[in-house]
Design an enzyme around this catalytic site. Structure first.
Site, mmCIF file in Angstrom:
data_model
loop_
_atom_site.group_PDB
_atom_site.id
_atom_site.type_symbol
_atom_site.label_atom_id
_atom_site.label_comp_id
_atom_site.label_asym_id
_atom_site.label_seq_id
_atom_site.Cartn_x
_atom_site.Cartn_y
_atom_site.Cartn_z
ATOM 1 N N ASP A 112 0.914 -1.129 0.000
ATOM 2 C CA ASP A 112 0.000 0.000 0.000
ATOM 3 C C ASP A 112 0.956 1.181 0.000
ATOM 4 O O ASP A 112 1.556 1.486 1.035
ATOM 5 C CB ASP A 112 -0.879 0.015 1.260
ATOM 6 C CG ASP A 112 -1.881 1.146 1.194
ATOM 7 O OD1 ASP A 112 -1.455 2.286 0.908
ATOM 8 O OD2 ASP A 112 -3.079 0.908 1.396
ATOM 9 N N HIS A 113 1.146 1.802 -1.145
ATOM 10 C CA HIS A 113 2.280 2.742 -1.225
ATOM 11 C C HIS A 113 2.093 3.958 -0.313
ATOM 12 O O HIS A 113 3.038 4.654 0.000
ATOM 13 C CB HIS A 113 2.583 3.142 -2.671
ATOM 14 C CG HIS A 113 1.659 4.171 -3.234
ATOM 15 N ND1 HIS A 113 0.408 3.868 -3.674
ATOM 16 C CD2 HIS A 113 1.794 5.505 -3.419
ATOM 17 C CE1 HIS A 113 -0.184 4.969 -4.110
ATOM 18 N NE2 HIS A 113 0.637 5.983 -3.972
ATOM 19 N N HIS B 57 -5.751 2.805 0.835
ATOM 20 C CA HIS B 57 -5.015 3.953 1.376
ATOM 21 C C HIS B 57 -5.769 4.673 2.496
ATOM 22 O O HIS B 57 -5.205 4.983 3.545
ATOM 23 C CB HIS B 57 -4.710 4.977 0.269
ATOM 24 C CG HIS B 57 -4.092 4.370 -0.959
ATOM 25 N ND1 HIS B 57 -3.162 3.374 -0.910
ATOM 26 C CD2 HIS B 57 -4.259 4.637 -2.286
ATOM 27 C CE1 HIS B 57 -2.784 3.040 -2.137
ATOM 28 N NE2 HIS B 57 -3.444 3.795 -2.999
#
Ligand code: BG6
Length: 492
Positions: free
Chosen positions: A179-180, A242
């Site tokens: 999950d950047h 996110h």
């Protein structure tokens, strides 16, 4: 700086993500000494290319990258990259990859550590992990790890099945689900600010906080990802992952240590305590939107339904606003408001924590209307990375009048240059065996369980789209979510 020994098999090496984010991140880790000559990249693609051809592709991407401050060490970095042509759906084709690993490992001291990075569309996750196992590529004397991009499933059921498939080859502790947002410095700062200051933690609960707002707006539209986006929409693209990750970091209890397990255990508890919304209540807690034509950054842009690969009657939301409750001792009664969308006014991600009012006003910003400004803690995640605290002070020369001020800290440019991208932090963590900033299976499943009920309603119920102009703050209705509780979105 720690340095790591490994070979990284990069599936989708010629794709956009690899060229824009992954190769620059790995190059910067090389420049910083975290990756040395004891590492290799096996760049995997379909196309018929040799090492030199691929190294040219990589060279161009690195030269074009604006975040890299220098290209020092470029040639040596490129010499660590080897191109391997694999037909990922054909198990026999993996013998080339196996041979390549063995030949690299005979000359480079990787200790047999193999990291598999799937920068690929999700329909290939199962076939690749199956073929890696069947061809024996995952048998090695070092460790094996898997980094996998989102989306991980499209609902609870499919995520469960996908995980079953992948688990045949990799165990949970070997799986790093990206999950950047968890790689972003200011997202990582949420825990640090909360748990390293005695100032905030005593106030961080329903006694002193009235509501928390998370905004993640984008000015871009869906670009050339219409096909993907039609199937996901804002709920799966941004909210399920996110946004809920940020909620869990803001809401979690202090972990007993910084180990991945201890941190993720606390986050899982938050996700479990988010109140499930009944289908008939979806409209009271969520607002959906889809962009119309409009003007963004001074330029005319088309409506979502006119984008490439998008249906003219598309029912896909490009915006979602939500009102959540975490039903536990700390948070009972405190709404968490979230909004995220495409083609909004600007690109901005921020968190605003609004504190409750003092019990009785003795001072005023505006005495006639009995108004005193709110205390706000504002965490800006991007584009600028800063923290500020809004307080009231005496308006100079007056007795009872106040004015609001902000105490602020912004990450300076020197620190900003220390990482080229969130991906750099995440690749470093994975090499280091630290999974805290990756999504655990239980987090994923709890998040899906929560959003499935929204999708089930929205996918069967036709919305009056489009309902917000490109370049705006989203549908006007999203203001009502807050105003019925007596709050408003802070555009600070
Ligand atoms: C991705 C989404 O996960 O995040 C994209 O798939 C979105 O649609 C992107 O644009 C936003 O990331 P960032 O880092 O630019 O805020």
């Amino acid at each position: 700086t720690q340095s790591f020994k490994a070979s990284i098999a990069l599936f989708g090496a010629t794709g956009d993500l690899s060229r824009r984010k992954l190769l620059p991140s790995m190059f910067h880790l090389f420049q910083e000494g975290s990756l040395t000559h004891d590492f290799a990249i096996l760049a995997i693609g379909r196309k018929d290319m040799n090492d030199e051809d691929f190294r040219e592709v990589a060279r161009t991407s690195l030269q074009d990258n604006e975040k890299l401050e220098s290209l020092e060490g470029l040639d040596s970095f490129l010499s660590c990259i080897h191109y391997v042509q694999v037909d990922i759906t054909d198990v026999d084709s993996y013998s080339t990859l196996k041979d390549k690993f063995e030949s690299v490992e005979s000359s480079v001291d990787t200790e047999g550590n193999r990291l598999f990075y799937l920068a690929m569309p999700p329909q290939f996750f199962t076939v690749i992990t199956d073929n890696l196992r069947r061809s024996g590529v995952t048998e090695t004397k070092g460790y094996k790890k898997l980094i996998i991009e989102k989306p991980f499933g499209r609902d609870y059921e499919s995520a469960y099945r996908l995980n079953q498939d992948i688990s045949k080859t990799f165990e949970e502790h070997e799986i790093y689900r990206i999950d950047h947002y968890l790689g972003k410095e200011m997202v990582q700062n949420i825990e640090v600010i909360r748990f390293s200051n005695s100032l905030f933690e005593p106030l961080w609960n329903n006694h002193y906080i009235s509501n928390i707002q998370i905004t993640s707006s984008e000015s871009l539209g869906v670009l050339d990802r219409g096909e993907y986006y039609e199937r996901s929409g804002a709920v799966r693209d941004m909210f399920q992952n996110h946004m809920l990750q940020i909620v869990s970091l803001l809401g979690m209890e202090p972990p007993i240590s910084l180990s991945s397990d201890d941190i993720r255990d606390e986050k899982i508890k938050v996700l479990k305590s988010i109140r499930k919304i009944d289908k008939k209540d979806v409209k009271n807690h969520f607002v959906r939107g889809q962009y119309d034509e409009g003007t963004v950054d001074g330029e005319y842009v088309c409506k979502y339904r006119d984008e490439e690969d998008v249906s003219e009657t598309s029912n896909t939301p490009t915006f979602i606003a939500a009102r959540l409750f975490i039903d536990n001792f700390r948070w009972a009664g405190v709404p968490f408001y979230i909004r995220t969308g495409k083609r909004m006014r600007n690109k901005e991600t921020k968190i605003v924590v609004e504190f409750k009012e003092v019990p009785k006003n003795l001072y005023y910003q505006n005495e006639q209307d009995d108004i005193l400004s709110k205390n706000l803690l504002i965490l800006r995640i991007q584009p600028d990375e800063s923290i500020s605290l809004q307080l009231n002070v005496k308006d100079h020369g007056s007795e009872k009048d106040t004015k609001e001020i902000k105490l602020s800290y912004a990450i300076d440019n020197k620190d900003l240059a220390r990482t080229v991208d969130a991906y750099e932090n995440l690749i470093y963590d994975c090499l280091n065996g630290d999974a805290a900033n990756f999504t655990h299976y239980e987090e994923l499943m709890n998040a899906w369980q929560f959003v499935d009920s929204i999708n089930q309603v929205w996918e069967t119920d036709i919305a009056p789209f489009p309902n917000y102009r490109a370049g705006s703050d989203g549908p006007v209705k999203s203001n009502l979510l807050l105003s019925k509780d007596g709050f408003k979105w802070w555009n600070v």
